[in-house]
Scaffold this motif. Sequence first.
Motif, mmCIF file in Angstrom:
data_model
loop_
_atom_site.group_PDB
_atom_site.id
_atom_site.type_symbol
_atom_site.label_atom_id
_atom_site.label_comp_id
_atom_site.label_asym_id
_atom_site.label_seq_id
_atom_site.Cartn_x
_atom_site.Cartn_y
_atom_site.Cartn_z
ATOM 1 N N LYS A 1 0.832 -1.205 0.000
ATOM 2 C CA LYS A 1 0.000 0.000 0.000
ATOM 3 C C LYS A 1 0.869 1.257 0.000
ATOM 4 O O LYS A 1 1.989 1.260 0.492
ATOM 5 C CB LYS A 1 -0.902 0.027 1.240
ATOM 6 C CG LYS A 1 -1.992 -1.022 1.264
ATOM 7 C CD LYS A 1 -2.862 -0.840 2.499
ATOM 8 C CE LYS A 1 -3.986 -1.874 2.553
ATOM 9 N NZ LYS A 1 -4.829 -1.696 3.765
ATOM 10 N N ASP B 1 -0.979 6.712 1.699
ATOM 11 C CA ASP B 1 -2.351 7.235 1.800
ATOM 12 C C ASP B 1 -3.389 6.120 1.818
ATOM 13 O O ASP B 1 -4.594 6.384 1.781
ATOM 14 C CB ASP B 1 -2.643 8.227 0.676
ATOM 15 C CG ASP B 1 -2.597 7.595 -0.715
ATOM 16 O OD1 ASP B 1 -2.402 6.369 -0.833
ATOM 17 O OD2 ASP B 1 -2.752 8.348 -1.708
ATOM 18 N N GLY B 2 -2.937 4.853 1.868
ATOM 19 C CA GLY B 2 -3.840 3.722 1.980
ATOM 20 C C GLY B 2 -4.244 3.064 0.682
ATOM 21 O O GLY B 2 -4.838 1.982 0.687
ATOM 22 N N GLN B 3 -3.928 3.676 -0.459
ATOM 23 C CA GLN B 3 -4.284 3.097 -1.752
ATOM 24 C C GLN B 3 -3.341 1.936 -2.089
ATOM 25 O O GLN B 3 -2.173 1.941 -1.699
ATOM 26 C CB GLN B 3 -4.200 4.158 -2.845
ATOM 27 C CG GLN B 3 -5.200 5.303 -2.689
ATOM 28 C CD GLN B 3 -6.632 4.822 -2.791
ATOM 29 O OE1 GLN B 3 -6.998 4.090 -3.712
ATOM 30 N NE2 GLN B 3 -7.448 5.216 -1.819
ATOM 31 N N ASP C 1 0.821 0.027 7.862
ATOM 32 C CA ASP C 1 0.373 -0.940 6.858
ATOM 33 C C ASP C 1 1.510 -1.503 6.016
ATOM 34 O O ASP C 1 1.263 -2.259 5.074
ATOM 35 C CB ASP C 1 -0.664 -0.296 5.935
ATOM 36 C CG ASP C 1 -2.002 -0.082 6.623
ATOM 37 O OD1 ASP C 1 -2.271 -0.795 7.607
ATOM 38 O OD2 ASP C 1 -2.759 0.796 6.188
#
Length: 535
Positions: free
Chosen positions: A120, A123-125, A229
Amino acid sequence: MSRTAMGTQFNRRALLRYAGLAGAAAAVSSTLAACGGPASTNKTGSSSGSVTAVIGYGNNQTWDPLQTASAFAMAAILHSYESLVEGDPVTREPFPGLAKALPTDLKSTKLRFEIRDGAKWHDGQPVTADDVVFTYARVLDAGENVLIHSFFSQWLQSVTKVDAKTVEFGLKFAFPYALQRIQICKIVPKHVFENNWKAAAAGKVVGSGPYKITEQAPLSHTTFEKFADYNGPRPAAYDKMLWKSIVDSAPRVAAVSGAKPDAQIAENIPPANAEQLRKAGRTVEFADGGNNLFLLFNTKHSPFSDKRVRQALHYAIDKKKMIEIGLRGTGTAGTSFINPKLPGSQPAAQDFNFNPEKAKQLLAEAGVSGLKISLSTTNTSLVLDCVKVIKEGWDAIGVQTTLDSQDTKALFSKLDNGDDFQVVATTNNPLQFGNDPDLLIRYYYDAQSVLMTKYARWNGDDTTALLALQDKAAAETDETKRNGLYKQLLDQISEQAVIYPIVFTQMGTAWDPKAISGVRAQGYPGIYLNQAKPA
């Protein structure tokens, strides 16, 4: 001049300047859009949750990962972005980064990489094949003018999407150093930086690495926090990091000194301070690398078109004395174009050991007497200490030498403008980009290198022969044959001595072994804390 040539020449000029040899670049923003309030510049302490480091370079140059040669930014980027292939910071031995695994057939002209599951962006994408293709499209586009273009354009034809998580590299020929070169290219998110590269240059960092950058304070500090993450091979050991930019050596050394130091680790340690720090309980290590003091001759200015003159001036330099006086013992004589302490080096035909009589003989064979030289130098303390030994050696063989020390930016502006000169002495370090022999040589000797073509003005049959041999070596997949070709290449470069090292310097790093472990000195600027942990 073609657009491609113009782009590559710009890149090589930028390499010199961003690497600390010239003036300021674009300033970074004081904070990132996603950041909260300003972080304190006080020490974070040595607890398991935080670490403070001191970097001897400014953090106010470009942060574009495809464009920067800023020592600070490049070191930080190793902690925040990833390449498909990562490498050991010292040996560059490859291991999977964003890629799930490394290709096994390195003699193929097709290399496939699958992105690891669950990767990831900060920014989480999710990281996708589109991001990889987007990144490499910019790298390979000569019109984009990115700094690392010339490290790929020679051998890489294309990068295409196979499926949502897989890409294929199409090579112009089987390139033995492909996995080392891929480490240079950090993958960036298309959805963040498409048509927005100014934000990257200004300090916006959105990577997939173990640390997120949370604040940029130009010429002061950069702060990081653990990326929760991250699921790659080297997760963050610290919850937070504070990297201070301290360019002056005295306060930098002070920051890692004393009973309660402000920082647990500092790089760019002067040799003169090593013993002081060791007595204070710090570990101080110096690493061999690519940083070198070299001579560059204007081959269009008589008599420097004659290789015997160039060789003579090298033989007249007492390198042992230069290392003792100018480098305080932390250096290696340049007996080959590549640092003899690096694995890619081999002894060269001309070793340039101190031999004043041979120097006089070569000048006599060239029919040169009463030579007067203005030696143009940069004005860093390292160069100023070393060039005194050059002058002493040249004066001793009857070459009247004048030292013309200049501000680095001023000197390279004159070179860029095509001003006349005789000989230049300055420093550079291509090792921050890689350690394979093709890169270390091509950085200086290349058909589109500003160092060789614009500054040294070297062309002709000897130039053509050297470059042809270099291309042949780069495309040879048999290691024994390739080593033989590089031996020939190193011999030719020493014979010509157009751009040639005098000494290789070492880079010093100091740390508190009671507070931090898992760190090593490296032969190029910066630090690597992806394997560090509290002691």
